[in-house]
Design an enzyme around this catalytic site. Structure first.
Site, PDB file in Angstrom:
ATOM      1  CB  SER A   1      26.394  17.053  13.004  1.00 21.06           C
ATOM      2  OG  SER A   1      26.776  18.069  13.915  1.00 21.06           O
TER       3      SER A   1
ATOM      4  CE1 TYR B   1      26.151  26.815  17.961  1.00 21.52           C
ATOM      5  CE2 TYR B   1      26.330  25.855  20.155  1.00 21.52           C
ATOM      6  CZ  TYR B   1      25.817  25.825  18.874  1.00 21.52           C
ATOM      7  OH  TYR B   1      24.954  24.813  18.503  1.00 21.52           O
TER       8      TYR B   1
ATOM      9  CE  LYS C   1      22.464  27.274  17.867  1.00 28.92           C
ATOM     10  NZ  LYS C   1      21.611  26.871  16.756  1.00 28.92           N
TER      11      LYS C   1
END
Ligand SMILES: NC(=O)c1ccc[n+]([C@@H]2O[C@H](COP(=O)([O-])OP(=O)(O)OC[C@H]3O[C@@H](n4cnc5c(N)ncnc54)[C@H](OP(=O)(O)O)[C@@H]3O)[C@@H](O)[C@H]2O)c1
Length: 325
Positions: free
Chosen positions: A241, A205, A209
């Protein structure tokens, strides 16, 4: 004893205030430019950070197009944002970034319906160890990197056309997670096998980015000479979130860690949307096009995110992947 109690009370109060002020909240962007007559696409506008940006831009009279994969969620977000802002100029279009044909279809539909695009916010992102529907690639790599790369490139003609009328901005939501990983150009998309550890998935991940940061800088080079279209990568802060919720579901330790991060370190989407809004409207930041932003300012990258030649090689590799289908 009383003195000791008073001192510890005072100390706790100071710590709590500092935590509330510097960790749980952050700078607020005050400049509210009108976006009347301007069109914005926000990928991942159906929840979290993207939804908060959609609300803020709708309040500034932009025509906002929420582009995300879950139709019900996207339409519900659209209805909710219309109710919150009183703007009817907010729309939903289905976009699944993990399906490249759907990205092409989205752009075809967009070009049929719309004549201009002033701001593209590439916000959608996931943490996942699954494969894409066709099984060819990792879902995370396709959704975070390859899909947005294709989307941005396919939208460049309408962005450039709009740039002839008024300045256009592309915003790429990256993350400070880039710090923990380097890019392996030979293994951009490690195919996830069942045995892959959660830590490796999180590491990948972070790598996606970092790729976004390199693509953003390379895009600036591709656009050079076209000062009307500028591009910005950013870290929004740690957002309260849904990100990573599904990923941690089956791992108790990760679930606990995520819970603690959300409670102790994450900021509300409102605070996290501020740097996005800054990059959408702050006058004069065009000179930093291709750069990285956080906390309402341009920020220096660590050297491993600025290696010469990597951006171009990455760009070429992504183009090769798209050609091969
Ligand atoms: N959360 C953080 O702490 C943090 C920190 C730094 C950076 N970021 C970045 O901020 C961005 C927004 O994340 P968030 O925290 O707001 O997460 P979120 O609440 O999970 O929102 C993610 C959004 O991406 C959309 N999406 C997921 N897969 C998609 C796909 N294949 N095609 C199109 N849309 C898709 C989702 O739509 P559906 O619901 O329809 O799937 C949702 O609207 C991400 O790029 C993330 O990497 C987050």
């Amino acid at each position: 004893m009383v003195l000791l109690t008073l001192i510890s009370f005072l100390f706790t109060a100071i710590l709590y205030t500092a935590w509330k002020r510097y960790i749980k909240s952050g700078p607020v962007y005050k400049n509210r430019t009108s976006f009347a007559g301007k069109t914005v696409i926000i990928t991942g506008g159906s929840s979290g950070l993207g939804k908060e940006c959609a609300i803020a831009l709708a309040k500034c009279d932009a025509r906002v197009i929420i582009a995300s994969r879950n139709i019900n969620k996207g339409k519900n977000a659209m209805i909710e944002i219309r109710a919150i802002t009183g703007s009817e100029n907010i729309h939903f279009m289905k976009l699944d970034l993990s399906e490249l044909d759907n990205v092409r279809e989205f752009v075809d539909n967009f070009n049929k319906q719309e004549s201009r695009l002033d701001i593209l916010i590439n916000c959608a992102g996931i943490i996942s160890s699954e494969r894409s529907k066709d099984g060819k690639r990792g879902l995370m790599f396709t959704c975070n990197v390859l899909g947005p790369f294709l989307l941005t490139n396919l939208l460049l003609p309408v962005l450039r056309k709009t740039g002839k009328i008024s300045p256009v901005r592309i915003i790429n939501v990256a993350s400070d997670a880039y710090l923990v990983k380097d890019i392996d150009l030979l293994r951009l998309d490690p195919c996830f096998s069942r045995g892959m550890s959660s830590l490796s998935v999180l590491g990948h991940y972070a790598a996606t980015k970092l790729m976004i940061i390199y693509i953003n800088a390379e895009l600036n080079r591709v656009l050079s000479g076209d000062s009307a279209v500028t591009t910005y990568a950013l870290h929004p802060g740690t957002v309260e979130s849904n990100l990573g919720e599904n990923f941690v579901q089956n791992n108790r330790i990760l679930r606990l860690l995520r819970y603690l991060v959300m409670k102790l370190l994450a900021r509300s989407p409102f605070y996290c949307s501020q740097t996005v809004l800054y990059c959408c409207s702050e006058p004069g930041i065009e000179k930093y096009s291709g750069g990285y932003f956080s906390e309402l300012r341009q920020t220096r990258l660590f050297p491993h995110a600025e290696k010469i030649g990597i951006g171009r090689k990455l760009w070429e590799e992504l183009e090769r992947m798209l050609q091969n289908g």
